[in-house]
Design a protein around this motif. Sequence first.
Motif, PDB file in Angstrom:
ATOM      1  N   GLN A  93       0.762  -1.186   0.032  1.00  0.00           N
ATOM      2  CA  GLN A  93      -0.258   0.009   0.093  1.00  0.00           C
ATOM      3  C   GLN A  93       0.785   1.085   0.020  1.00  0.00           C
ATOM      4  OE1 GLN A  93      -2.504   0.859   3.506  1.00  0.00           O
ATOM      5  NE2 GLN A  93      -4.213   0.981   2.056  1.00  0.00           N
ATOM      6  N   THR A  94       0.771   1.928  -1.223  1.00  0.00           N
ATOM      7  CA  THR A  94       1.590   3.062  -1.493  1.00  0.00           C
ATOM      8  C   THR A  94       0.825   4.056  -2.285  1.00  0.00           C
ATOM      9  OG1 THR A  94       2.937   2.227  -3.140  1.00  0.00           O
ATOM     10  CG2 THR A  94       3.982   2.199  -1.049  1.00  0.00           C
TER      11      THR A  94
ATOM     12  N   ASP B 242       8.139   5.942  -9.110  1.00  0.00           N
ATOM     13  CA  ASP B 242       8.565   5.998  -7.763  1.00  0.00           C
ATOM     14  C   ASP B 242       8.302   7.193  -7.018  1.00  0.00           C
ATOM     15  OD1 ASP B 242       9.178   3.345  -7.864  1.00  0.00           O
ATOM     16  OD2 ASP B 242      11.388   3.841  -8.301  1.00  0.00           O
TER      17      ASP B 242
END
Length: 104
Positions: free
Chosen positions: A69-70, A103
Amino acid sequence: MNKIVQPQWLEWTKELQFIAQGGLTYSKDVFDIERFERIREITAEMLSLQSEIPIEKVKNLFCNETGFQTPKLDTRAAIFKDDKILLVKEKNGTWSLPGGWVDI
């Protein structure tokens, strides 16, 4: 500026959902996976009960993520050359601008 304080039950629910999603991502044992699925289910039931949102809607919104979870960030680029635009064919057969996950 005032900080918005969330009720403690909501904080616990989010934390349990985070733990369940991480467990489902990295667990290989079928019994652990069952436990993490049940934790995720309980969190959806808690949210539904407290918010009066139907359980199926909560599950669709709250239990649909996979992986760790990000925040999920995507980037796209518009590339033009000689009155043409570059498009890429996605795995699902649709066309889109070139790009992908990034990212944080």
